[in-house]
Design an enzyme around this catalytic site. Structure first.
Site, PDB file in Angstrom:
ATOM      1  N   ASN A  47      37.896  43.496  42.221  1.00  0.00           N
ATOM      2  CA  ASN A  47      38.146  42.215  41.454  1.00  0.00           C
ATOM      3  C   ASN A  47      37.121  41.317  41.640  1.00  0.00           C
ATOM      4  O   ASN A  47      36.697  41.119  43.016  1.00  0.00           O
ATOM      5  CB  ASN A  47      39.514  41.830  41.538  1.00  0.00           C
ATOM      6  N   GLU A  49      36.476  37.495  40.535  1.00  0.00           N
ATOM      7  CA  GLU A  49      37.057  36.045  39.980  1.00  0.00           C
ATOM      8  C   GLU A  49      36.051  35.101  39.719  1.00  0.00           C
ATOM      9  O   GLU A  49      34.817  35.292  40.167  1.00  0.00           O
ATOM     10  CB  GLU A  49      38.169  35.707  41.135  1.00  0.00           C
ATOM     11  N   CYS A  58      39.485  42.438  36.656  1.00  0.00           N
ATOM     12  CA  CYS A  58      40.417  43.220  37.549  1.00  0.00           C
ATOM     13  C   CYS A  58      39.272  44.429  38.193  1.00  0.00           C
ATOM     14  O   CYS A  58      38.501  44.949  37.358  1.00  0.00           O
ATOM     15  CB  CYS A  58      41.433  43.996  36.603  1.00  0.00           C
ATOM     16  N   GLU A  60      40.089  47.492  38.487  1.00  0.00           N
ATOM     17  CA  GLU A  60      40.244  48.899  37.776  1.00  0.00           C
ATOM     18  C   GLU A  60      39.290  48.746  36.628  1.00  0.00           C
ATOM     19  O   GLU A  60      38.445  49.791  36.176  1.00  0.00           O
ATOM     20  CB  GLU A  60      41.466  48.978  37.163  1.00  0.00           C
ATOM     21  N   CYS A  89      47.882  46.087  36.462  1.00  0.00           N
ATOM     22  CA  CYS A  89      48.362  45.146  35.227  1.00  0.00           C
ATOM     23  C   CYS A  89      48.402  45.934  33.693  1.00  0.00           C
ATOM     24  O   CYS A  89      47.611  46.953  33.607  1.00  0.00           O
ATOM     25  CB  CYS A  89      47.714  43.785  35.065  1.00  0.00           C
TER      26      CYS A  89
HETATM   27  N1  THU Z   1      43.909  42.201  39.785  1.00  0.00           N
HETATM   28  C1  THU Z   1      43.410  43.431  39.593  1.00  0.00           C
HETATM   29  O1  THU Z   1      42.306  43.428  40.058  1.00  0.00           O
HETATM   30  N2  THU Z   1      43.908  44.367  38.941  1.00  0.00           N
HETATM   31  C2  THU Z   1      45.152  44.494  38.477  1.00  0.00           C
HETATM   32  O2  THU Z   1      45.592  45.360  37.857  1.00  0.00           O
HETATM   33  C3  THU Z   1      45.927  43.047  38.597  1.00  0.00           C
HETATM   34  C4  THU Z   1      45.275  42.152  39.057  1.00  0.00           C
HETATM   35  C5  THU Z   1      42.984  41.131  40.263  1.00  0.00           C
HETATM   36  C6  THU Z   1      42.772  39.744  39.260  1.00  0.00           C
HETATM   37  C7  THU Z   1      42.913  38.611  40.152  1.00  0.00           C
HETATM   38  O3  THU Z   1      41.592  38.764  40.583  1.00  0.00           O
HETATM   39  C8  THU Z   1      43.835  38.910  41.192  1.00  0.00           C
HETATM   40  O4  THU Z   1      44.120  40.372  41.075  1.00  0.00           O
HETATM   41  C9  THU Z   1      45.156  38.340  41.047  1.00  0.00           C
HETATM   42  O5  THU Z   1      45.807  38.421  39.903  1.00  0.00           O
END
Ligand code: THU
Length: 135
Positions: A47, A49, A58, A60, A89
């Site tokens: 991930n 940000e 994300c 994935e 998610c």
């Molecule tokens: N996140 C993912 O990388 N994958 C998911 O399926 C859900 C959330 C990340 C997004 C964000 O950087 C952190 O997790 C918290 O939500």
């Protein structure tokens, strides 16, 4: 698709290693993912940000988009490493369905990578959206 144990182990290790490269200074929730293409290629992602939170990516989707951009459009499996083996998610589930509706999903606890829950994308997203369901 049944994954060979060695390949499954490699996919898990790559997801855990990718998690260390997460850029998650805001949530502090690091996620690593590794996708296995039908031809055996593995592409990983983490991930990423952003200070404008909604722009965050994300793990994935980073991994799947990386695989597609490298020429691999058919994905057979994904390993996702988080603290506590979190499930992906909803948005990622739909995104993954585009490239691997039947994919195997390995949910990996990064603090104990021997703790793996195996499921499928069909199980996580039973009614995937297809554009032709509109017609
Ligand atoms: N996140 C993912 O990388 N994958 C998911 O399926 C859900 C959330 C990340 C997004 C964000 O950087 C952190 O997790 C918290 O939500």
């Amino acid at each position: 698709m049944i994954l060979e144990p060695q390949l499954q182990q490699l996919l898990i290790e790559k997801s855990v290693a990718a998690r260390d490269r997460a850029y998650a200074p805001y949530s502090k929730f690091q996620v690593g993912a590794a996708v296995l293409a039908e031809d055996g290629t593995i592409v990983s992602g983490a991930n990423v940000e952003n200070a404008s939170f909604g722009l965050s990516l994300c793990a994935e989707r980073v991994a799947a988009a990386g695989a597609v951009a490298a020429g691999h459009q058919n994905l057979a499996a994904i390993a996702i490493a988080t603290c506590g083996a979190a499930a992906p998610c909803g948005a990622c589930r739909q995104f993954l369905a585009e490239f691997g509706p039947e994919m195997v999903v390995l949910l990996v606890d990064a603090d104990g990578p021997e703790n793996v829950r195996e499921t499928t994308l069909k199980n996580l997203l039973p009614e995937q959206f297809h554009l032709d369901s509109m017609r």
